[in-house]
Design an enzyme around this catalytic site. Structure first.
Site, short mmCIF file in Angstrom:
data_model
loop_
_atom_site.label_atom_id
_atom_site.label_comp_id
_atom_site.label_asym_id
_atom_site.label_seq_id
_atom_site.Cartn_x
_atom_site.Cartn_y
_atom_site.Cartn_z
N CYS A 58 56.57 124.18 49.45
CA CYS A 58 55.74 125.17 50.16
C CYS A 58 54.53 124.53 50.80
O CYS A 58 53.39 124.75 50.36
CB CYS A 58 55.33 126.26 49.18
SG CYS A 58 56.77 127.08 48.52
N GLY B 108 52.34 92.68 51.76
CA GLY B 108 52.16 93.35 53.06
C GLY B 108 53.23 93.07 54.08
O GLY B 108 53.15 93.60 55.20
N1 LLP Z 1 49.13 93.26 46.65
C1 LLP Z 1 48.14 94.17 46.65
C2 LLP Z 1 46.83 93.80 46.16
C3 LLP Z 1 48.40 95.46 47.13
O1 LLP Z 1 47.42 96.36 47.15
C4 LLP Z 1 49.69 95.79 47.59
C5 LLP Z 1 49.99 97.13 48.08
C6 LLP Z 1 50.69 94.80 47.56
C7 LLP Z 1 50.37 93.54 47.08
C8 LLP Z 1 52.10 95.05 48.02
O2 LLP Z 1 52.13 95.40 49.35
P1 LLP Z 1 53.54 95.44 50.11
O3 LLP Z 1 54.10 94.03 50.11
O4 LLP Z 1 54.42 96.37 49.39
O5 LLP Z 1 53.20 95.91 51.47
N2 LLP Z 1 52.13 103.55 49.58
C9 LLP Z 1 52.03 102.79 50.82
C10 LLP Z 1 51.80 101.33 50.57
C11 LLP Z 1 50.58 101.07 49.70
C12 LLP Z 1 50.39 99.64 49.42
C13 LLP Z 1 49.33 99.43 48.40
N3 LLP Z 1 49.12 98.07 48.07
C14 LLP Z 1 53.28 103.02 51.65
O6 LLP Z 1 54.14 103.80 51.24
O7 LLP Z 1 53.39 102.48 52.73
#
Ligand code: LLP
Length: 432
Positions: free
Chosen positions: A356, A253
């Protein structure tokens, strides 16, 4: 073509000095984006290996050697990116059997991976147990009997981390906040005690840790601290909740700047959490995705033309929501810059693609230097959740991908052929 390193001018908003201008032209490390686009076409994702290495080392430096850094594969699951991270020593965070098969295809030992996911199917659990993933992150009771049965079939106890939901609101887009009270993710602290007792009482399962993931694109440390405080209180609730527990996985996150504000304060988070984890005898695990690869990628697109509609000026480009979904889905604002920086005056435009849908835009009401047809634009900070969320909507081929490393580069995914888009379809001869 390589250029001397002394004439670099930073690309404002790029989030990484690995993207910079040389003599008015945007480079990734020592490779010209214009030349890559000429050789490989557009839309084209271009990634910097140096940036990924730097980010991984930054996480390692903040959290120390004892931390297990499991890259969230969903952010960008290209086999070469996985191999690069594996070569740095990363573990992996998987959310599907498909991602596990990607690791195998990349020649990466699945014992380096944890297997998360809100609703795993039987075949995914069986595959994960067979391949000996280092732990399953469990957040739904239906998985326990499946895990135990798979463990029995393979003659081993299955290591489990329980994903807790500490009910903490975070400041991010609603679609990527995962620890609200009514979220589908994790187990409420009130219900988790029973689940943990069930695991503790099952000879085929072994409780090894706890997991929390609050959401994505976070900027503040405080929610992580609050989350661990809630988990620590939960641990104090009964001895069985602590027995055998070695890890605390604080999730991923960590936000990046997207051209505005600061990136996530990693060192501050480590300083706040590590002493607490060590006081509880817990080893840190983390699962960054975006932080490792987001700023390492750009999407290069060609300007096809211009048009005016009402009071809005449109720049029409050859990349679209199928290539980069984030603006349409989350109203995400990715900085966009011309690949040739000629110090031109800016005006306010919408940058839109050919798909589209009125939701097909890369930027709205954006100040952009005036660009001509045939010119290239770079959509910045698209290394995470760019290609991995791309689709073939409108029967568009997904972009090719190139990984730059110093003065060299390699195509790490060819642009698929049109025939590949319908290869698995079965036309009905009787309709012909
Ligand atoms: N761990 C878990 C359990 C997760 O669900 C996620 C992301 C991460 C780690 C990694 O999160 P990060 O470090 O990348 O923030 N498609 C969305 C983001 C979805 C994230 C889903 N889970 C976007 O484009 O912002």
């Amino acid at each position: 073509m390589a250029a001397p390193a002394d004439d670099r001018v930073p690309c404002p908003m790029a989030g990484s000095a690995d993207f910079h201008y040389r003599r008015g032209e945007l480079f990734c490390e020592s490779v010209s984006l214009r030349e890559l686009a000429r050789a490989h076409g557009t839309p084209l994702y271009v990634y910097s290996a140096a940036c990924i290495r730097d980010r991984y080392q930054a996480v390692r430096a903040a959290f120390g050697d004892a931390a297990q850094i499991c890259y969230a594969v969903k952010a960008n699951s290209n086999l070469s990116i996985l191999q690069l991270l594996a070569s740095l020593g990363a573990g992996f965070d998987l959310v599907s059997g498909g991602e596990l098969q990607r690791l195998l295809a990349a020649g990466i030992d699945p014992r380096r991976a944890v297997f998360a996911g809100a609703a795993k199917a039987k075949w995914e659990i069986e595959l994960g147990v067979k391949e000996q993933v280092r732990a399953f992150q469990v957040e739904s009771p239906h998985e326990l009997p499946l895990l135990a049965a798979a463990g029995r079939a393979h003659g081993r106890r299955v290591p489990i981390e329980v994903r807790l939901n500490p009910a903490i609101a975070v400041d991010t887009h609603a679609y990527i906040a995962t620890a609200r009270q009514d979220s589908k993710f994790g187990i409420d602290l009130d219900r988790a005690g029973a689940l943990v007792a069930q695991i503790a009482g099952d000879p085929d399962l072994e409780l090894v840790g706890y997991h929390v993931h609050l959401g994505s694109q976070l900027r503040a440390v405080e929610p992580y601290v609050q989350a661990f405080a809630a988990v620590a209180a939960f641990l104090r609730g009964a001895p069985a909740r602590r027995l055998g527990v070695k890890h605390y996985d604080l999730g991923g996150g960590f936000g990046i700047s997207y051209g505005k504000g600061e990136a996530f304060p990693l060192a501050e988070l480590a300083a706040a959490l590590l002493p607490q984890l060590s006081a509880h005898g817990l080893r840190p695990m983390l699962e960054p995705g975006r932080y490792l690869v987001g700023d390492a990628g750009v999407l290069v697109t060609e300007v096809l033309g211009h048009k005016q509609s009402g009071s809005t000026s449109f720049v029409l480009v050859d990349a679209a929501m199928n290539d980069l979904l984030r603006p349409a889905l989350y109203s995400a604002e990715h900085p966009i810059v011309p690949v040739a920086d000629r110090g031109r005056a800016s005006s306010t435009v919408d940058v839109v693609g050919p798909v589209c849908e009125s939701g097909d835009f890369l930027a709205r009401a954006r100040s952009l230097p005036s660009v001509e047809s045939g010119e290239l634009l770079a959509v910045l900070a698209t290394g995470a959740y760019g290609i991995s969320m791309a689709s073939c909507y409108n029967t568009r081929r997904r972009p090719a991908e190139v990984l730059v490393d110093g003065a060299s580069h390699r195509v790490i995914r060819r642009r698929e052929s049109f025939a590949a888009l319908w290869r698995d379809e079965l036309p009905n001869e009787s309709f012909a």
